[in-house]
Design a protein around this motif. Structure first.
Motif, PDB file in Angstrom:
ATOM      1  N   GLU A   1     -59.955  53.833  -1.238  1.00  0.00           N
ATOM      2  CA  GLU A   1     -59.636  53.053  -0.160  1.00  0.00           C
ATOM      3  C   GLU A   1     -58.674  52.125  -0.572  1.00  0.00           C
ATOM      4  O   GLU A   1     -57.404  51.722   0.021  1.00  0.00           O
ATOM      5  CB  GLU A   1     -60.530  51.787   0.118  1.00  0.00           C
ATOM      6  N   ALA A   2     -58.478  52.024  -1.715  1.00  0.00           N
ATOM      7  CA  ALA A   2     -57.020  51.364  -2.299  1.00  0.00           C
ATOM      8  C   ALA A   2     -55.507  52.164  -2.386  1.00  0.00           C
ATOM      9  O   ALA A   2     -54.578  52.189  -2.040  1.00  0.00           O
ATOM     10  CB  ALA A   2     -56.858  51.287  -3.562  1.00  0.00           C
ATOM     11  N   TYR A   3     -55.794  53.335  -2.289  1.00  0.00           N
ATOM     12  CA  TYR A   3     -54.858  54.203  -1.741  1.00  0.00           C
ATOM     13  C   TYR A   3     -54.482  54.777  -1.213  1.00  0.00           C
ATOM     14  O   TYR A   3     -53.493  54.710  -0.341  1.00  0.00           O
ATOM     15  CB  TYR A   3     -55.434  56.291  -2.374  1.00  0.00           C
ATOM     16  N   ASP A   4     -55.390  54.160   0.419  1.00  0.00           N
ATOM     17  CA  ASP A   4     -54.982  54.384   1.935  1.00  0.00           C
ATOM     18  C   ASP A   4     -53.942  53.327   1.689  1.00  0.00           C
ATOM     19  O   ASP A   4     -52.770  53.478   2.639  1.00  0.00           O
ATOM     20  CB  ASP A   4     -56.279  53.506   2.517  1.00  0.00           C
ATOM     21  N   THR A   5     -53.313  51.327   0.748  1.00  0.00           N
ATOM     22  CA  THR A   5     -53.030  51.417   1.293  1.00  0.00           C
ATOM     23  C   THR A   5     -51.658  51.411   0.386  1.00  0.00           C
ATOM     24  O   THR A   5     -49.811  51.728   1.361  1.00  0.00           O
ATOM     25  CB  THR A   5     -53.157  49.662   0.039  1.00  0.00           C
ATOM     26  N   LEU A   6     -51.870  52.510  -0.787  1.00  0.00           N
ATOM     27  CA  LEU A   6     -50.136  52.948  -1.359  1.00  0.00           C
ATOM     28  C   LEU A   6     -49.749  54.374  -0.153  1.00  0.00           C
ATOM     29  O   LEU A   6     -48.043  54.603   0.029  1.00  0.00           O
ATOM     30  CB  LEU A   6     -51.248  54.052  -2.617  1.00  0.00           C
ATOM     31  N   GLN A   7     -50.976  54.837   0.234  1.00  0.00           N
ATOM     32  CA  GLN A   7     -50.323  56.019   1.682  1.00  0.00           C
ATOM     33  C   GLN A   7     -49.865  55.574   2.032  1.00  0.00           C
ATOM     34  O   GLN A   7     -48.622  56.423   2.963  1.00  0.00           O
ATOM     35  CB  GLN A   7     -51.260  56.931   1.564  1.00  0.00           C
ATOM     36  N   ASP A   8     -49.945  54.650   2.743  1.00  0.00           N
ATOM     37  CA  ASP A   8     -49.421  53.785   4.366  1.00  0.00           C
ATOM     38  C   ASP A   8     -47.441  53.261   3.169  1.00  0.00           C
ATOM     39  O   ASP A   8     -46.742  53.477   4.311  1.00  0.00           O
ATOM     40  CB  ASP A   8     -49.869  52.375   4.640  1.00  0.00           C
ATOM     41  N   SER A   9     -47.518  52.871   2.358  1.00  0.00           N
ATOM     42  CA  SER A   9     -46.297  52.697   1.563  1.00  0.00           C
ATOM     43  C   SER A   9     -45.169  54.049   1.560  1.00  0.00           C
ATOM     44  O   SER A   9     -44.253  54.000   1.763  1.00  0.00           O
ATOM     45  CB  SER A   9     -46.338  52.065   0.298  1.00  0.00           C
ATOM     46  N   TYR A  10     -45.978  54.793   1.589  1.00  0.00           N
ATOM     47  CA  TYR A  10     -45.298  56.528   0.625  1.00  0.00           C
ATOM     48  C   TYR A  10     -44.888  56.900   2.107  1.00  0.00           C
ATOM     49  O   TYR A  10     -43.807  57.973   2.236  1.00  0.00           O
ATOM     50  CB  TYR A  10     -46.673  57.442   0.187  1.00  0.00           C
ATOM     51  N   GLN A  11     -45.689  57.024   3.121  1.00  0.00           N
ATOM     52  CA  GLN A  11     -45.837  57.067   4.144  1.00  0.00           C
ATOM     53  C   GLN A  11     -43.693  56.737   5.248  1.00  0.00           C
ATOM     54  O   GLN A  11     -43.180  57.323   5.465  1.00  0.00           O
ATOM     55  CB  GLN A  11     -46.372  57.059   5.757  1.00  0.00           C
ATOM     56  N   GLU A  12     -44.568  54.624   4.941  1.00  0.00           N
ATOM     57  CA  GLU A  12     -43.113  54.480   5.254  1.00  0.00           C
ATOM     58  C   GLU A  12     -41.661  54.966   4.067  1.00  0.00           C
ATOM     59  O   GLU A  12     -40.949  55.758   5.014  1.00  0.00           O
ATOM     60  CB  GLU A  12     -42.661  53.353   4.848  1.00  0.00           C
ATOM     61  N   LEU A  13     -41.672  55.047   2.994  1.00  0.00           N
ATOM     62  CA  LEU A  13     -40.953  55.946   1.992  1.00  0.00           C
ATOM     63  C   LEU A  13     -40.177  57.225   2.590  1.00  0.00           C
ATOM     64  O   LEU A  13     -39.443  57.880   2.644  1.00  0.00           O
ATOM     65  CB  LEU A  13     -41.474  56.340   0.584  1.00  0.00           C
ATOM     66  N   ASP A  14     -41.106  57.863   2.541  1.00  0.00           N
ATOM     67  CA  ASP A  14     -40.786  59.013   3.282  1.00  0.00           C
ATOM     68  C   ASP A  14     -40.076  59.532   4.643  1.00  0.00           C
ATOM     69  O   ASP A  14     -39.150  60.223   5.185  1.00  0.00           O
ATOM     70  CB  ASP A  14     -42.264  60.615   3.785  1.00  0.00           C
ATOM     71  N   HIS A  15     -40.469  57.990   5.939  1.00  0.00           N
ATOM     72  CA  HIS A  15     -40.230  58.178   6.594  1.00  0.00           C
ATOM     73  C   HIS A  15     -38.158  57.824   6.116  1.00  0.00           C
ATOM     74  O   HIS A  15     -37.619  58.251   7.253  1.00  0.00           O
ATOM     75  CB  HIS A  15     -40.317  57.237   8.132  1.00  0.00           C
ATOM     76  N   TYR A  16     -38.242  57.065   5.623  1.00  0.00           N
ATOM     77  CA  TYR A  16     -37.110  56.397   5.647  1.00  0.00           C
ATOM     78  C   TYR A  16     -36.437  57.609   4.201  1.00  0.00           C
ATOM     79  O   TYR A  16     -35.585  57.362   4.949  1.00  0.00           O
ATOM     80  CB  TYR A  16     -36.970  55.601   4.111  1.00  0.00           C
ATOM     81  N   LEU A  17     -36.443  58.409   3.739  1.00  0.00           N
ATOM     82  CA  LEU A  17     -35.959  59.340   3.086  1.00  0.00           C
ATOM     83  C   LEU A  17     -35.208  60.536   4.223  1.00  0.00           C
ATOM     84  O   LEU A  17     -34.179  60.899   3.667  1.00  0.00           O
ATOM     85  CB  LEU A  17     -36.730  60.042   1.831  1.00  0.00           C
TER      86      LEU A  17
END
Length: 585
Positions: free
Chosen positions: A146-162
């Motif tokens: 469940e904590a990783y879901d929060t992390l995954q949201d951040s990574y999606q934003e990061l991947d989108h930006y990259l």
């Protein structure tokens, strides 16, 4: 001016876009892991978004400055400053990704748990006390996901930006490649390339290398700090777990410490230790990574086969003839069902008597219950008053045994056939639990002086001859018994014999003592103290001191006595004559 306006327009569009991204990123429902750690993850997510926004802003400014520099609108110094700001924002973005990963790892550490699933003690086939621990990895994987879901949201934003970043850099690179081709054509059409034209081409190619590095390296560098969902089980695996067992900070097991290289999530490990002492509860010390925890663990008692530990702390003793010797006996049974057993003694010589008691009450049987698994008894052995000399100082091994009535009866029946030489191996055939005890009978050395007369009256110049008795009142033969006497000044005493070489128990010897006062002894009362002593097995054996009293009187003067008697006779005769004459008148 056109370039500056375009930069302002980009900034104006980015701020609302960022605000919208934050709104869209906000979780739709409250997470069941709402906690300090969760809020820290949310904070890390916001910090990452801010770093993305900053990096995008300074990247765009740097690229725009390079375009303007190519059109000779801005100076090289302005491009350098923009590049420095861009590099600084890149570092901040990388740190934001690292910090977010560290925050998640902290959450993983908090979600990682080691649990003592079971703990018990038992007695093995060698009658050694042992303990078994079942240690399990009960980490909270659901919460970690469940904590990783929060992390995954951040990574999606990061991947989108990259992706956008690479697209932006790739577009710039396409324009740069066209400018390089154009420059090459210009230089090819010219009769000779000027130094300025070659320098411009070199600068364009250097810039292309910089852009290529930005496209290829930065994305890989950032993604290297990301945590993948597939890593969660490995992150929840406890590595290099060290387990030790103590009681009051004192190690009580062998081995002292056990290392578990890996303990995966939802897995358990069984550890077995030898206990060096009897315990009901132990402290379990767990050490892995930076985590050090202690757990107070009560030990259950589990025993598959019937085992009773019989022990005695004072199993080997010496006993004087005629005395009693007590052994503390401890019975420890780890099974929890109720059971009654008989307690008896084997291999003790028939001349020795014994009694088994609990709290002063004699008994033959003991009952174990779930609440009463340890029973403390006392075995009292009475040593005979007399034993042959060859039995003294000889160690007799015998056994306190526990078992069912039939087993004990069979052993008692066969006891005589062993003639006092029953060994531990012989007891094993009877299916008995036992402890070997040792008893060494020892004789006691005692001597006693006896005088027929202890008071003397003598005249000056007289001597005393006195015979007295020395008796061995102990139970061992005594040798080399000597005499000592404390006398008044210049008195002399002679013993005959002066040493008694051998004196058997209950036997006595006569000794003559010759006492000589000095010639000029004064009239008065005097005391003499007589002692006898020897050694037996390195210990002193002494008789009680006897005190003799001597009264010395002066000798009578015979001449004066005779004159006094003669005078008295004359007086008596005179009185008689006078009386006769007087009566005639």
């Amino acid at each position: 001016m056109l370039a500056q306006k375009s930069i302002s327009l980009v900034r104006a569009l980015l701020v609302p876009a960022l605000a919208l991204a934050v709104v869209l990123w906000t979780p739709r429902t409250a997470s069941p892991i709402a906690s300090k750690e969760t809020l820290t993850l949310e904070e890390g997510k916001v910090s990452l978004l801010h770093a993305i926004h900053e990096e995008q802003k300074y990247l765009d400014e740097w690229l725009n400055q390079k375009i303007l520099f190519a059109d000779d609108v801005v100076t090289g110094q302005e491009v350098t400053e923009a590049e420095a700001s861009k590099n600084q924002s890149k570092q901040k973005l990388e740190l934001a990704v690292i910090d977010l990963a560290k925050t998640f790892l902290t959450f993983i550490d908090d979600a990682t748990h080691i649990e003592v699933a079971d703990a018990w003690q038992y007695i093995d086939e060698n009658l050694d006390r042992r303990m078994t621990l079942i240690i399990g990895n009960t980490s909270e994987r659901t919460l970690a996901l469940e904590a990783y879901d929060t992390l995954q949201d951040s990574y999606q934003e990061l991947d989108h930006y990259l992706k956008q970043r690479n697209k932006r850099l790739s577009d710039y690179r396409e324009g740069l490649l066209k400018r390089i081709e154009t420059q090459k054509k210009i230089m090819a059409g010219a009769k000779s390339a000027s130094p300025q034209a070659q320098k411009r081409l070199d600068n364009l190619q250097d810039e292309l290398e910089v852009i290529n590095r930005e496209i290829e390296a930065f994305g890989k560098q950032i993604r290297a700090h990301k945590i993948e969902e597939s890593q969660i089980d490995d992150l929840l695996t406890v590595k290099d777990l060290y387990v030790s067992v103590t009681v009051g900070n004192v190690a009580v097991t062998d081995p002292f410490e056990v290392r578990i290289p890996r303990l995966p999530f939802n897995d358990a490990k069984s550890l077995d230790f030898k206990l060096n002492q009897e315990v009901e509860q132990v402290t379990l010390n767990l050490n892995y990574g930076a985590v050090k925890t202690t757990h107070n663990v009560p030990l259950e008692k589990k025993q598959e086969e019937e085992v009773i530990l019989v022990s005695s702390p004072n199993f080997s003793q010496e006993g004087e003839l005629g005395s009693s010797v007590s052994y503390d006996i401890k019975l420890d049974r780890l099974a929890e069902n109720e059971q009654t057993f008989r307690v008896d003694v084997l291999n003790l010589p028939s001349d020795f008597r014994y009694k088994i008691t609990e709290s002063g009450n004699a008994l033959q049987r003991v009952k174990f219950t779930r609440e009463r698994s340890v029973i403390n008894l006392k075995l009292t052995v009475t040593v005979p008053d007399n034993l042959p000399q060859d039995m003294l100082t000889k160690t007799f091994p015998f056994y306190i045994v526990v078992g069912d009535d039939m087993a004990v009866d069979m052993a008692k029946k066969d006891e005589g056939s062993y003639a006092g030489k029953m060994a531990e191996a012989d007891l094993e055939i009877y299916d008995l639990f036992f402890e070997r005890l040792d008893l060494t009978p020892r004789g006691v050395g005692k001597i006693e002086l006896s005088f027929p007369n202890m008071f003397f009256n003598i005249k000056t110049g007289e001597e005393i001859n006195q015979e007295f008795t020395i008796k061995n009142t102990g139970s061992v033969k005594l040798s080399d018994i000597t005499f000592e006497v404390e006398v008044p000044n210049r008195w002399t005493v002679v013993f005959k014999p002066d040493t008694v070489n051998d004196l058997l128990p209950k036997k006595e010897a006569k000794v003559r003592m010759h006492i000589v006062p000095p010639d000029d002894v004064e009239v008065g009362k005097y005391e003499l103290k007589v002692d006898a002593s020897t050694t037996h097995e390195g210990s002193a054996v002494e008789a009680s001191t006897k005190t003799l009293s001597v009264k010395v009187e002066a000798k009578a003067n015979l001449k004066s006595t005779f004159l006094l008697i003669g005078a008295l006779v004359v007086v008596i005769l005179g009185v008689a004559v006078f009386t006769i004459r007087l009566s005639r008148r």
